[in-house]
Write an enzyme that holds these catalytic residues in place. Structure first.
Site, PDB file in Angstrom:
ATOM      1  N   ASN A 103      -5.066   5.984  -7.017  1.00 53.55           N
ATOM      2  CA  ASN A 103      -5.565   7.371  -6.971  1.00 53.55           C
ATOM      3  C   ASN A 103      -4.555   8.351  -7.561  1.00 53.55           C
ATOM      4  O   ASN A 103      -4.164   9.333  -6.954  1.00 53.55           O
ATOM      5  CB  ASN A 103      -5.977   7.782  -5.550  1.00 53.55           C
ATOM      6  CG  ASN A 103      -4.826   7.773  -4.553  1.00 53.55           C
ATOM      7  OD1 ASN A 103      -3.828   7.083  -4.749  1.00 53.55           O
ATOM      8  ND2 ASN A 103      -4.965   8.527  -3.483  1.00 53.55           N
ATOM      9  N   ASP A 137       1.109   2.923   3.699  1.00 59.45           N
ATOM     10  CA  ASP A 137       0.271   3.988   3.151  1.00 59.45           C
ATOM     11  C   ASP A 137       1.122   5.235   2.848  1.00 59.45           C
ATOM     12  O   ASP A 137       0.667   6.357   3.060  1.00 59.45           O
ATOM     13  CB  ASP A 137      -0.898   4.318   4.095  1.00 59.45           C
ATOM     14  CG  ASP A 137      -1.923   5.236   3.443  1.00 59.45           C
ATOM     15  OD1 ASP A 137      -1.885   5.414   2.205  1.00 59.45           O
ATOM     16  OD2 ASP A 137      -2.768   5.788   4.166  1.00 59.45           O
ATOM     17  N   HIS A 158       0.839  -1.206   0.000  1.00 66.56           N
ATOM     18  CA  HIS A 158       0.000   0.000   0.000  1.00 66.56           C
ATOM     19  C   HIS A 158       0.872   1.254   0.000  1.00 66.56           C
ATOM     20  O   HIS A 158       1.273   1.749   1.054  1.00 66.56           O
ATOM     21  CB  HIS A 158      -0.914  -0.012   1.234  1.00 66.56           C
ATOM     22  CG  HIS A 158      -1.900   1.117   1.263  1.00 66.56           C
ATOM     23  ND1 HIS A 158      -3.038   1.085   2.045  1.00 66.56           N
ATOM     24  CD2 HIS A 158      -1.936   2.308   0.621  1.00 66.56           C
ATOM     25  CE1 HIS A 158      -3.712   2.215   1.887  1.00 66.56           C
ATOM     26  NE2 HIS A 158      -3.058   2.976   1.025  1.00 66.56           N
ATOM     27  N   ASN A 168      -5.507  10.155   6.693  1.00 70.82           N
ATOM     28  CA  ASN A 168      -6.804   9.515   6.489  1.00 70.82           C
ATOM     29  C   ASN A 168      -6.613   7.999   6.454  1.00 70.82           C
ATOM     30  O   ASN A 168      -5.911   7.508   5.571  1.00 70.82           O
ATOM     31  CB  ASN A 168      -7.381  10.025   5.160  1.00 70.82           C
ATOM     32  CG  ASN A 168      -8.619   9.267   4.715  1.00 70.82           C
ATOM     33  OD1 ASN A 168      -9.010   8.263   5.306  1.00 70.82           O
ATOM     34  ND2 ASN A 168      -9.229   9.742   3.632  1.00 70.82           N
ATOM     35  N   HIS A 191       3.198  14.335  -0.058  1.00 63.02           N
ATOM     36  CA  HIS A 191       2.617  15.633  -0.425  1.00 63.02           C
ATOM     37  C   HIS A 191       3.724  16.677  -0.302  1.00 63.02           C
ATOM     38  O   HIS A 191       4.606  16.554   0.555  1.00 63.02           O
ATOM     39  CB  HIS A 191       1.453  16.003   0.503  1.00 63.02           C
ATOM     40  CG  HIS A 191       0.269  15.094   0.374  1.00 63.02           C
ATOM     41  ND1 HIS A 191      -0.536  15.061  -0.741  1.00 63.02           N
ATOM     42  CD2 HIS A 191      -0.246  14.176   1.225  1.00 63.02           C
ATOM     43  CE1 HIS A 191      -1.496  14.154  -0.574  1.00 63.02           C
ATOM     44  NE2 HIS A 191      -1.340  13.600   0.609  1.00 63.02           N
ATOM     45  N   HIS A 236     -10.864   1.080   1.377  1.00 62.36           N
ATOM     46  CA  HIS A 236     -10.605   2.286   2.158  1.00 62.36           C
ATOM     47  C   HIS A 236     -11.917   2.553   2.901  1.00 62.36           C
ATOM     48  O   HIS A 236     -12.891   3.026   2.301  1.00 62.36           O
ATOM     49  CB  HIS A 236     -10.244   3.427   1.201  1.00 62.36           C
ATOM     50  CG  HIS A 236     -10.129   4.757   1.838  1.00 62.36           C
ATOM     51  ND1 HIS A 236      -8.924   5.391   2.023  1.00 62.36           N
ATOM     52  CD2 HIS A 236     -11.066   5.595   2.357  1.00 62.36           C
ATOM     53  CE1 HIS A 236      -9.138   6.550   2.618  1.00 62.36           C
ATOM     54  NE2 HIS A 236     -10.431   6.692   2.827  1.00 62.36           N
TER      55      HIS A 236
END
Ligand code: DOR
Length: 463
Positions: free
Chosen positions: A131, A342, A97, A315, A346, A216
């Protein structure tokens, strides 16, 4: 383009890792110029959860294959030796992930920089979420990721493909074709499949493909405007609260929907203690349900958001001590079988926005191993062999990578190997990061345990 690195193509792909002992049986253990150099990893504690091996031994590698595992293996001239006394020698770590942001958000990460971060952290394989922009919702986009990985990444990369077009939750993708293209799983990660009707169809189509569905778990109407865990802190900070139930009711619903379908159903980044209990009950009832834990949910609480620290905005959100304890307990008793970072890069600019506007997510590839060791091994909850299983064999099974020979360390098998110094003390700092992004709430933390060599397909890519 690197010709030695096999990337994530499906079982029928041309780059399928060789797993045949007979391929290598008569090959002398000497360097060949057009192949990864021959290598002996000497005297380490060799752990292979798949076979139960846990012993001090040498590992001999040649041309992408583990040639031999044993005591005092002969070393020919020109063969590189990695001394591994007091080190763990384990199957290459697998992260099921991660977010690599390519295509579309290359200012945050690329497949090349994410791959570099992965091997720095000891990972030889990562599975990237869909995504991206555009979303990975067609065989062509799965092919694109695999081709980019082959051209630019030092580790293997497998795409997890979207369940619905554009990840909008409205129209099913052609899941059978995505599986045939070599997708390692199906997920709309970043978003939940909110509609129960759509979710039933996704489960049925994913079950037929043989892949696992990775959910998710976020009921979207309950988290509108939410920025952090709903509790005393969110009230005091004046931030929108994200209740545990938003996660729990999706897992409850999906487990029920899946009863007559039997899809392999996987809960991503579990955050709530009650969610762990729901998974525990479903597994006890014999349902094909699994779950993963992330380093931050095993170590941090919503306290990390104090001072409006956007690097702790994630999240699902960081919750309370009792949730951290429950997630750890879920690992200890085997309810949670997979560890996953995860990794969600950013940019500094994005994370410099006010807390409510900053994006969710934090990076994890370079730091995960030490953080799992702190949360799970140093606390005595599990031992190193189990931790290694949760980072190799278990994610390999989840993503069908075991069928490619990944996730284990055996004679005649794929030479993806990680060498770990379990006691190495170090401090997490920007100089340790290969990711394009810097968004980690663990900056400055003193940790212990580190990958000292990462070997992908027989080639030493770090160390
Ligand atoms: O915090 C998160 N960030 N959670 C997700 O599920 C998505 C991820 C991202 O893509 O940034």
């Amino acid at each position: 383009m690197r010709s030695d690195v096999v990337v994530g193509l499906g079982p029928a792909g041309p780059n399928r890792p060789s797993t045949l002992a007979s391929d290598m049986a008569s090959t002398p253990l000497t360097a060949a110029s057009d192949q990864p150099a021959a290598l002996v990893i000497r005297g380490g504690r060799v752990i292979d959860p798949a076979s139960g091996r846990d012993e001090v031994a040498d590992v001999a590698i040649d041309r992408g294959v583990v040639r031999a595992i044993g005591r005092r293996l002969p070393v020919s001239k020109g063969v590189r030796v990695i001394e591994a006394k007091d080190r763990l020698v384990v199957p290459g770590l697998i992260d099921p992930h991660v977010h690599l942001r390519e295509p579309g958000q290359e200012h945050k990460e690329t497949i090349a920089t994410g791959g570099a971060a992965a091997v720095a952290g000891g990972f030889t394989t990562v599975c990237c979420m869909p995504n991206t922009s555009p979303a990975l919702d067609s065989p062509e986009l799965v092919d694109f990721v695999h081709a980019r990985a082959k051209a630019t990444s030092p580790c293997r990369v497998f795409a997890v493909a979207a369940a619905t077009r554009g990840r909008k939750g409205e129209e099913l993708t052609e899941i059978a074709l995505l599986a045939r293209a070599g997708a390692a799983g199906i997920s709309d990660d970043g978003d939940c499949i909110a509609s129960a009707g759509m979710m039933s169809r996704v489960l049925a189509a994913t079950a037929a493909s043989g892949l696992a569905f990775m959910q998710h778990c976020q009921e979207p109407t309950m988290t509108r405007g939410a920025a952090m865990h709903a509790g005393e802190r969110s009230l005091r900070l004046g931030l929108g609260g994200w209740p545990r139930a938003a996660e729990e009711i999706i897992i409850e619903r999906d487990v029920r929907l899946n009863r007559g379908i039997g899809c392999r159903y996987h809960v991503q980044h579990i955050s709530s203690g009650e969610s762990v209990e729901i998974v525990r009950r479903a597994r006890a009832a014999g349902q094909p349900v699994s779950a993963e834990a992330s380093p931050h949910h095993l170590l941090l609480t919503d306290e990390a958001c104090e001072g409006y620290e956007t690097n702790a905005k994630v999240n699902p959100p960081l919750r309370e001590r009792k949730d951290v304890e429950a997630v750890r307990q879920g690992v200890a008793d085997g309810t949670i079988t997979v560890l996953a970072t995860d990794h969600a890069p950013h940019s500094v600019d994005e994370k410099s926005l006010p807390f409510e506007d900053a994006p969710f997510g934090l990076i994890g590839l370079e730091t995960a191993l030490a953080l799992y060791a702190e949360a799970l091994v140093a606390t005595g909850l599990i031992d190193w062999p189990r931790l290694i299983a949760m980072m190799t064999l278990e994610p390999a099974r989840l993503c069908n990578l075991d069928r490619l020979g990944l996730g284990r360390l055996t004679e005649g098998g794929v030479a993806d190997v990680t060498v770990i110094d379990p006691d190495a003390p170090w401090t997490i700092g920007p100089e340790c990061l290969r990711s394009k992004s810097r968004n980690t709430p663990f900056m400055g933390r003193a940790v212990r345990g580190r990958a000292v060599a990462t070997i992908v397909n027989g080639r030493v890519v770090t160390g």
